[in-house]
Design a protein around this motif. Sequence first.
Motif, PDB file in Angstrom:
ATOM      1  N   VAL A   1       0.852  -1.184   0.000  1.00 50.70           N
ATOM      2  CA  VAL A   1       0.000   0.000   0.000  1.00 50.70           C
ATOM      3  C   VAL A   1       0.888   1.234   0.000  1.00 50.70           C
ATOM      4  O   VAL A   1       1.848   1.318   0.783  1.00 50.70           O
ATOM      5  CB  VAL A   1      -0.935   0.023   1.220  1.00 50.70           C
ATOM      6  CG1 VAL A   1      -1.718   1.331   1.271  1.00 50.70           C
ATOM      7  CG2 VAL A   1      -1.894  -1.163   1.192  1.00 50.70           C
TER       8      VAL A   1
ATOM      9  N   THR B   1      -8.130   3.422  -0.844  1.00 51.51           N
ATOM     10  CA  THR B   1      -8.208   2.259   0.050  1.00 51.51           C
ATOM     11  C   THR B   1      -9.166   1.200  -0.469  1.00 51.51           C
ATOM     12  O   THR B   1      -9.419   0.204   0.214  1.00 51.51           O
ATOM     13  CB  THR B   1      -8.655   2.694   1.448  1.00 51.51           C
ATOM     14  OG1 THR B   1      -9.925   3.360   1.360  1.00 51.51           O
ATOM     15  CG2 THR B   1      -7.626   3.624   2.079  1.00 51.51           C
TER      16      THR B   1
ATOM     17  N   ASP C   1     -12.229  -3.469  -0.301  1.00 55.98           N
ATOM     18  CA  ASP C   1     -11.163  -2.991   0.567  1.00 55.98           C
ATOM     19  C   ASP C   1      -9.783  -3.472   0.128  1.00 55.98           C
ATOM     20  O   ASP C   1      -9.578  -4.646  -0.197  1.00 55.98           O
ATOM     21  CB  ASP C   1     -11.422  -3.473   2.003  1.00 55.98           C
ATOM     22  CG  ASP C   1     -10.346  -2.987   2.954  1.00 55.98           C
ATOM     23  OD1 ASP C   1     -10.306  -1.767   3.203  1.00 55.98           O
ATOM     24  OD2 ASP C   1      -9.538  -3.810   3.420  1.00 55.98           O
TER      25      ASP C   1
ATOM     26  N   THR D   1      -1.593  -6.708  -0.578  1.00 58.14           N
ATOM     27  CA  THR D   1      -2.643  -6.468  -1.559  1.00 58.14           C
ATOM     28  C   THR D   1      -2.313  -7.234  -2.833  1.00 58.14           C
ATOM     29  O   THR D   1      -1.226  -7.798  -2.974  1.00 58.14           O
ATOM     30  CB  THR D   1      -2.751  -4.972  -1.888  1.00 58.14           C
ATOM     31  OG1 THR D   1      -1.513  -4.537  -2.468  1.00 58.14           O
ATOM     32  CG2 THR D   1      -3.054  -4.155  -0.643  1.00 58.14           C
TER      33      THR D   1
ATOM     34  N   SER E   1      -7.005  -1.694   1.984  1.00 58.12           N
ATOM     35  CA  SER E   1      -6.372  -0.682   2.828  1.00 58.12           C
ATOM     36  C   SER E   1      -5.121  -1.179   3.527  1.00 58.12           C
ATOM     37  O   SER E   1      -4.364  -0.373   4.084  1.00 58.12           O
ATOM     38  CB  SER E   1      -7.376  -0.178   3.870  1.00 58.12           C
ATOM     39  OG  SER E   1      -7.859  -1.266   4.663  1.00 58.12           O
ATOM     40  N   ALA E   2      -4.911  -2.506   3.550  1.00 59.15           N
ATOM     41  CA  ALA E   2      -3.757  -3.030   4.279  1.00 59.15           C
ATOM     42  C   ALA E   2      -3.047  -4.078   3.442  1.00 59.15           C
ATOM     43  O   ALA E   2      -3.660  -4.819   2.666  1.00 59.15           O
ATOM     44  CB  ALA E   2      -4.206  -3.623   5.612  1.00 59.15           C
TER      45      ALA E   2
END
Length: 593
Positions: free
Chosen positions: A320, A326, A333, A339, A335-336
């Motif tokens: 990220v 995000t 999602d 990915t 966001s963390a």
Amino acid sequence: MSRLGRCRRSLIVVATAVLSLAVPAAAHAAAYTIKAGDGSCGGADLACGGLVEAAAAAQAGDVFTVATGTYPSATFTTNVTINGDLGFAVDGTLEFAGGGVSKLSKVAATQGTSAAPAIYVSGGGGLELSDSLAVSRDGYGIFITSGGANKIVRSVIATGGQATGAIQVETGPDSPNLGVTVESSVMYGGGAGVRAITRNNEIEALAGRSAGNIDLKLRHITAVGSSNGVDLDASNARALLPANQGNITATLADSIAFNNRVVSFSGTLSLPILGGNTATLTRVRTNLESGDPNAIFLDPAKANFRLIPSAGAAINQGGVTPGESTTDIDGEDRSAAPTDLGADEYNNAAPVAKIVVATATPRTGQLVTFDGRGSADRDGQSTIAEYHWRFSDGSAINTTEPFVQHGFAEPGDAAAALIVVDKQGAASPEAVVVFKLINGIPPGVAIVKPKSKQTFRTYTTTTKTVTKNGKKRKVKTRKRTKIIIAGLSKAKVGTMSRVYLVLQKTNSTKSKTKCRYYDARKGLLYLSCSRPRLITARLVKDSSSGEWRYGVPLKRPLSPGSWKVSAYGKDSSGAFGNSAGSKAGSTTFRVKK
């Protein structure tokens, strides 16, 4: 995944559910609505009939909410915010020429008639585009020549041109520096997914003019359906040192971009002080710059760039970048870390079931067909592995095909339900269809004539005594026998509509699949036993007992041999058959010479 992202089954499929950006307007800004038929607007009139009317009335900071519909080309000369409803489309070019940053979300911009771009950014402020589709048949999907900062998020940008870029960024003599950020988006078609070009010749450079620099930030992009995914070309920029304008810098992070091309200044300089321009591509957590698209995406040939479960080179390989979107192209999602690389974050969402009754008139006692082909999985129809059917009479069945047949015993209201399961085991919510069952019991039809095993002679001879010239003598008359078949009928539902007969000659034949059936026009036919020839009998009018009658035409008599006649009825609801039983509904007889 919903389908605005995912380029989603085809180029023309637009998003179904995405998040619009909440944009605070300036204190003096007006909030307009745009809907076809609302006419011109401005001042106290906040209802615009189209984008052209809105552009004429727009003041800096105005906000326009656009209703579903297709609108023609328009140019906004001041910075505005345009938020679309599902189905908001522009047929032509949407240009932003204002000095401030304009914002556009949830639009399908399609330039289908010329080489013009679908979206053109020519003003100094730039554009922020989100959750949208921009496609040009022969030109650029988005053409950016100005704007200090431009941003494209969760969108699909494409071109049908042979050499054009889906996103084209250009600077020339005296151009300002351009910044473009692209996140969680898909670009494909033409010569490049994202192309950046700086241009400035030696004469312009010696005159003190120089091209602006371009800075690209490309995060979680998918650019594989073009000759070059990312194409950076600074080879035609010239500048006087040490200004050295016309450079291109690009950061490619967590992305899938095939066949990238980077060209810095090269060639023979007429003056040593000219040149030195560079194009630089910096890669961050990006290792998919070549390969087989079919090993990564669901259906790249149809512009469906959804990741498949086996795409190990892309899944959980990314990170990220602080400040980036995000959510992925479908609003899911990301966001963390870890990915997935590219615009799509792979998640196996549950499929959606759809069930319809395919039988036109469902009846009791007859098979009713149910169709589940409308069920869908975001990974494609072929990924649905099982169909779980449930019926209101308490029975259930599982199939691997989207069709099933089921019979019901009782008339009235009935229901069927379907759950579909994909290959990864995700099950859909249950879909239910409610319908009414008509009593499917067919009429009762009984044969009264002929009697069982009755024999008819082909001809009937009668003797009559006549007197001629005072003398009596006997005269014999021979005529073909009229064979009459008759009986009674009664509808179980509604009224009688028709009585049908099947006349079959039962003398032995060599074939086990062919039978001989009588046809009133063609005589004896040799047909498949599964497709008997029906003959229509005549219902006797005003008969309370449902009398019916059929006389074999004398011009087309029954040939000598053994015959079987069977009767069937059809009522006003369409039920066909014979509920009277085989003993009452059929009989045999013989025809002799």
